[in-house]
Structures are given as structure tokens and as C-alpha cells.
Write an enzyme that holds these catalytic residues in place. Structure first.
Site, PDB file in Angstrom:
ATOM      1  N   CYS A 101      67.138 -16.596 -25.495  1.00 20.16           N
ATOM      2  CA  CYS A 101      68.042 -17.495 -26.231  1.00 20.16           C
ATOM      3  C   CYS A 101      68.687 -18.497 -25.264  1.00 20.16           C
ATOM      4  CB  CYS A 101      69.072 -16.686 -27.016  1.00 20.16           C
ATOM      5  SG  CYS A 101      69.872 -17.648 -28.332  1.00 20.16           S
ATOM      6  N   HIS A 178      66.248 -12.452 -29.954  1.00 18.47           N
ATOM      7  CA  HIS A 178      66.899 -11.373 -29.214  1.00 18.47           C
ATOM      8  C   HIS A 178      66.189 -10.052 -29.490  1.00 18.47           C
ATOM      9  CE1 HIS A 178      70.703 -13.362 -27.843  1.00 18.47           C
ATOM     10  NE2 HIS A 178      70.375 -14.198 -28.812  1.00 18.47           N
ATOM     11  N   GLU A 180      66.583  -7.281 -28.169  1.00 22.13           N
ATOM     12  CA  GLU A 180      67.509  -6.155 -28.057  1.00 22.13           C
ATOM     13  C   GLU A 180      68.327  -5.921 -29.325  1.00 22.13           C
ATOM     14  OE1 GLU A 180      70.133  -9.669 -27.064  1.00 22.13           O
ATOM     15  OE2 GLU A 180      68.027  -9.133 -26.800  1.00 22.13           O
TER      16      GLU A 180
END
Length: 200
Positions: A101, A178, A180
Site C-alpha cells: 500500500c 494488505h 495481513e
């Protein structure tokens, strides 16, 4: 186990202290990929010197560097300078680097390309097209204006925004999503992380 240096977000605490922070989800994702995260402070680069950052990096046998998400570009100069130095170091030492990002935006900035505001890319999921054809999450208000020189686009969103880039020569890659933040980490992200950081 390969050690991965990770950049940190900067936050202002309720006591007006500047704090380096890391989303624990990043740590969990790296652990899931069998990678050992090593946080890198934003205060190792002074106004006119990167001596402390280089000393830190030279003492740790990093197998890669992860530029994390968070602050908008330009909001904290310490973080911008630290991450720009990390890119230069990674290229000099042939260490793989991935930007997530904001990290991808910083890579584009390093390569001479600016960012632009985009709509409809916050807190949604959308499909990618290109070398990556999959659904990803999206949490960003900005996207890169164009593909930087010596990079190639490896994925776009269906509305035409650049979602992933890879350098043609160096092991330097950026993703706008993302990995995660997924409830269950996705196989394609895990495999890509292990490919980038050579932990297969």
C-alpha cells in the site's frame, strides 16, 4: 528462518509523543510465511546522515525488507527518509524489497512517479487483472499516477488503477492490497511472499 526488516508507522500519542508502531497483523502474516520480522526505527536517519541506519542494517543479515502501510506520503519526513534509504540499501546489497500500500506508493515516488487521489478503494474488495487474477482487499485513498520507468505492471483493478508493480531488474515489488488484513491469509499472497523473500 529468514529475517525480514520491516518499516514502521508513526503515530502521535495522547501525550504528544511520536511513536513507531507496527500492526500486529503484519507480524502474524510474516510468521505464517515462516519469516522473522525485525522492526526498523524511523529515528536512525538524521537530517544529514544515514550512518545509524546503515550501522544497524550491516549488523543484521536481512533476507528482505518490507515497507508497510500506514501514514500518507509526506506526513512524517522521518519515515519517508528512512524508507527511501531502505530502498537504496536493498538495491546496493541485492536484498529483496516489497512495499505494501503506502510502501508501493513510496517505491513509485523513489522511482520518480507521483500519486493521485482515487475514489472507491477504501474498505472494499475488488478483482485484479493481469499477472494476478484474484480478489484483494483495498484500503487506500491514493494510487500511483503511472508505471515507473524500469518497472512493469503486474496487476490492475477493473477500474484501471495500478495495483501491483515489479522492477524489471531488481527484486523490488509493490502491492496496493494488505495481505495481513485477511481473516484467513490467502495462498497466493503466501506463495508470493515466499517467492520474493526466497523462503520456499
Amino acid at each position: 528462518m529468514n529475517m525480514i526488516g520491516i518499516s514502521q508507522n508513526i503515530k502521535i500519542s495522547s501525550n504528544h509523543e511520536l511513536e513507531d508502531t507496527i500492526d500486529q497483523k503484519i507480524i502474524n502474516f510474516l510468521k505464517f510465511c515462516d519469516l522473522l520480522p525485525i522492526p526498523i526505527s524511523n529515528k536512525l536517519v538524521d537530517e544529514n546522515s544515514n550512518h545509524y541506519l546503515l550501522s544497524f542494517l550491516e549488523k543484521i543479515p536481512l533476507s528482505g525488507i518490507l515497507l508497510t502501510g500506514g501514514n500518507d506520503l509526506g506526513s512524517f519526513s522521518d519515515r519517508d527518509k528512512t524508507e527511501l534509504n531502505l530502498i537504496d540499501y536493498s538495491i546496493q546489497k541485492s536484498i529483496p524489497i516489497l512495499g505494501i500500500c503506502r510502501g508501493m506508493q513510496l517505491i513509485a515516488y523513489w522511482a520518480g512517479v507521483g500519486i493521485k487521489r482515487v475514489a472507491g478503494h477504501v474498505n472494499i474488495k475488488h478483482m485484479l487483472s493481469g499477472q494476478k487474477n484474484c480478489e484483494v482487499n483495498s484500503y487506500h485513498n491514493f494510487s500511483i499516477k503511472s508505471c515507473p520507468k524500469d518497472f512493469r505492471v503486474i496487476a490492475k483493478s477493473l477500474d484501471g488503477e495500478i495495483e501491483a508493480i515489479r522492477h524489471k531488474k531488481f527484486n523490488l515489488e509493490g502491492w496496493m492490497w494488505h495481505p495481513e488484513r485477511e481473516t484467513e491469509f490467502k495462498d497466493q499472497d503466501i506463495k508470493s511472499m515466499k517467492r520474493i523473500f526466497k523462503s520456499l
